[in-house]
Design a protein around this motif. Sequence first.
Motif, mmCIF file in Angstrom:
data_model
loop_
_atom_site.group_PDB
_atom_site.id
_atom_site.type_symbol
_atom_site.label_atom_id
_atom_site.label_comp_id
_atom_site.label_asym_id
_atom_site.label_seq_id
_atom_site.Cartn_x
_atom_site.Cartn_y
_atom_site.Cartn_z
ATOM 1 N N SER A 309 -1.286 -12.597 8.572
ATOM 2 C CA SER A 309 -2.633 -12.835 9.100
ATOM 3 C C SER A 309 -2.543 -13.004 10.610
ATOM 4 O O SER A 309 -1.825 -13.874 11.103
ATOM 5 N N GLN A 310 -3.248 -12.170 11.330
ATOM 6 C CA GLN A 310 -3.269 -12.237 12.785
ATOM 7 C C GLN A 310 -4.715 -12.080 13.253
ATOM 8 O O GLN A 310 -5.309 -11.011 13.115
ATOM 9 N N TRP A 311 -5.282 -13.179 13.781
ATOM 10 C CA TRP A 311 -6.632 -13.075 14.330
ATOM 11 C C TRP A 311 -6.778 -13.952 15.560
ATOM 12 O O TRP A 311 -6.002 -14.879 15.785
ATOM 13 N N ASP A 312 -7.786 -13.656 16.352
ATOM 14 C CA ASP A 312 -8.103 -14.403 17.569
ATOM 15 C C ASP A 312 -9.386 -15.173 17.298
ATOM 16 O O ASP A 312 -10.480 -14.610 17.339
ATOM 17 N N SER A 313 -9.253 -16.450 17.003
ATOM 18 C CA SER A 313 -10.402 -17.243 16.586
ATOM 19 C C SER A 313 -11.378 -17.533 17.717
ATOM 20 O O SER A 313 -12.485 -18.009 17.476
ATOM 21 N N ARG A 314 -10.993 -17.193 18.962
ATOM 22 C CA ARG A 314 -11.887 -17.446 20.100
ATOM 23 C C ARG A 314 -12.837 -16.282 20.371
ATOM 24 O O ARG A 314 -13.813 -16.439 21.094
ATOM 25 N N ASN A 315 -12.521 -15.107 19.819
ATOM 26 C CA ASN A 315 -13.311 -13.921 20.147
ATOM 27 C C ASN A 315 -13.747 -13.181 18.894
ATOM 28 O O ASN A 315 -13.030 -13.152 17.884
ATOM 29 N N MET A 316 -14.910 -12.541 18.987
ATOM 30 C CA MET A 316 -15.395 -11.704 17.894
ATOM 31 C C MET A 316 -14.936 -10.270 18.130
ATOM 32 O O MET A 316 -15.150 -9.712 19.215
ATOM 33 N N VAL A 317 -14.325 -9.675 17.134
ATOM 34 C CA VAL A 317 -13.854 -8.294 17.252
ATOM 35 C C VAL A 317 -14.919 -7.334 16.731
ATOM 36 O O VAL A 317 -15.849 -7.729 16.016
ATOM 37 N N ASP A 318 -14.787 -6.061 17.093
ATOM 38 C CA ASP A 318 -15.724 -5.051 16.596
ATOM 39 C C ASP A 318 -15.460 -4.712 15.136
ATOM 40 O O ASP A 318 -16.374 -4.339 14.402
ATOM 41 N N SER A 319 -14.193 -4.814 14.728
ATOM 42 C CA SER A 319 -13.829 -4.469 13.354
ATOM 43 C C SER A 319 -12.581 -5.237 12.957
ATOM 44 O O SER A 319 -11.808 -5.697 13.802
ATOM 45 N N ILE A 320 -12.388 -5.347 11.643
ATOM 46 C CA ILE A 320 -11.230 -6.028 11.070
ATOM 47 C C ILE A 320 -10.402 -4.997 10.316
ATOM 48 O O ILE A 320 -10.943 -4.212 9.530
ATOM 49 N N ASN A 321 -9.099 -4.981 10.559
ATOM 50 C CA ASN A 321 -8.209 -4.043 9.883
ATOM 51 C C ASN A 321 -7.460 -4.739 8.749
ATOM 52 O O ASN A 321 -6.920 -5.836 8.926
ATOM 53 N N LEU A 322 -7.435 -4.082 7.593
ATOM 54 C CA LEU A 322 -6.708 -4.567 6.433
ATOM 55 C C LEU A 322 -5.618 -3.556 6.093
ATOM 56 O O LEU A 322 -5.895 -2.364 5.964
ATOM 57 N N VAL A 323 -4.395 -4.018 5.943
ATOM 58 C CA VAL A 323 -3.256 -3.139 5.672
ATOM 59 C C VAL A 323 -2.734 -3.405 4.268
ATOM 60 O O VAL A 323 -2.579 -4.563 3.860
ATOM 61 N N PHE A 324 -2.479 -2.315 3.531
ATOM 62 C CA PHE A 324 -1.897 -2.397 2.192
ATOM 63 C C PHE A 324 -0.626 -1.556 2.184
ATOM 64 O O PHE A 324 -0.697 -0.323 2.271
ATOM 65 N N LEU A 325 0.519 -2.183 2.082
ATOM 66 C CA LEU A 325 1.771 -1.431 2.028
ATOM 67 C C LEU A 325 2.035 -0.956 0.609
ATOM 68 O O LEU A 325 1.919 -1.733 -0.344
ATOM 69 N N ALA A 326 2.394 0.310 0.465
ATOM 70 C CA ALA A 326 2.833 0.833 -0.832
ATOM 71 C C ALA A 326 4.332 0.561 -0.946
ATOM 72 O O ALA A 326 5.141 1.230 -0.304
ATOM 73 N N SER A 327 4.680 -0.432 -1.754
ATOM 74 C CA SER A 327 6.088 -0.768 -1.937
ATOM 75 C C SER A 327 6.721 0.201 -2.937
ATOM 76 O O SER A 327 6.034 1.009 -3.563
ATOM 77 N N ASP A 328 8.018 0.105 -3.071
ATOM 78 C CA ASP A 328 8.719 0.985 -4.009
ATOM 79 C C ASP A 328 8.176 0.827 -5.432
ATOM 80 O O ASP A 328 8.108 1.789 -6.201
ATOM 81 N N SER A 329 7.766 -0.394 -5.778
ATOM 82 C CA SER A 329 7.260 -0.638 -7.128
ATOM 83 C C SER A 329 5.860 -0.072 -7.343
ATOM 84 O O SER A 329 5.404 0.038 -8.481
#
Length: 379
Positions: A309-329
């Motif tokens: 989780s990485q966010w800047d609580s002092r500023n509003m961003v235009d968009s939020i990125n969500l990452v899903f890693l495809a693991s070997d399983s």
Amino acid sequence: MLKINSRQSLVRKRGAVHKVYVPASARENQYVLVECKLGRQWIEDYIEQPLTTKRYDDFYRKLSHHFFDSCKKHQLINVNFIAKDQLVRVRYGEEQQVIETPQQLIFLYNPASHSGMRSFYDVNFLTDKIELLFLSTGDEVRQDSAHFHQRVSQLVNEWRTEIKMPLSNFKIKDHQHLTWDIYAAEKGDKATKTHGFRKLHDRYQQQSFILPSNRNCLNFAMATLPMTMNLLQQCDIDLAAEDPYNPLYTHVSETFAKFAKQYNLNQIAIIANGKVPIIRHAQEEYFYPQGELLRIGFQPDQLGGSFISQWDSRNMVDSINLVFLASDSDFTSRGYGKFINHLTSALKDMCAELNFCPTRDAITLRFYQHLSYQLAASE
């Protein structure tokens, strides 16, 4: 007869789990980035004189023209010669352009209609490597990806022989993206096409192009959530507070984690700090901000979960990125289709809880497939 029909129905249902129905309008991109390490001795041999000048335009011009001549011979029509210490990124764009920032070169283009040969270098800076960017062209990018990679490989092998560059100096990186709005159907885009999302080397092998066994592969998806009024109204935001947006980002993060767990998505990340996430294959998990970028390393073979989780609580961003890693399983004998279907369901459930509007809001999902190898490993 009933037993046979029931068995066939069960097979079809199991098969459907591994098929992904994406909008027919989904955008396809492929580019191959070839890294070539330079050395002072090799440069002097190439220009046939000692390297005493502090301006390098003659060297870059000679080398790039030599490269472009090879591209013309191999009929590769959208290529770039890059000698700058900046991250190369490629995205779809109706208008072909290159956006340059202090840390990035961002190439926007349409594979179906754009071509060109361009050079990017600083005549006062001698880089320790050059990058050769090959952008796939045509109407069937994904279908033609193996042939495109093979043509690039053939060109590089021929070109490095002409310029007397050792094989070990070269690294080939193949990047492919498929991008679509998960709510395309709700906006009237009903036509679909089916994908199984097999591994790149499996697709290539089926077309009789064998990649070296010593390679790194990475498969992951990234969703982009726009910052909407409905989302902002989910939480009380006190603009007088030191960290006014912490409640909002905490709420989104907790909702993300809840639905990821429900669908067994174990290696994930949320980024809401205005930085560009750069995902890499790593032996150990890491993340660190670097100017405009946020570098994240995942372990696809990791058995446990990971939540960054990485966010800047002092500023509003235009968009939020969500990452899903495809693991070997997450990989099955049929590909990553089941993984994509699960994360799409998680996204839709999450967006419903966060009050996004399917007919108005665009929730962009991009599936990335990367592989890389040293050229020498293929010989």
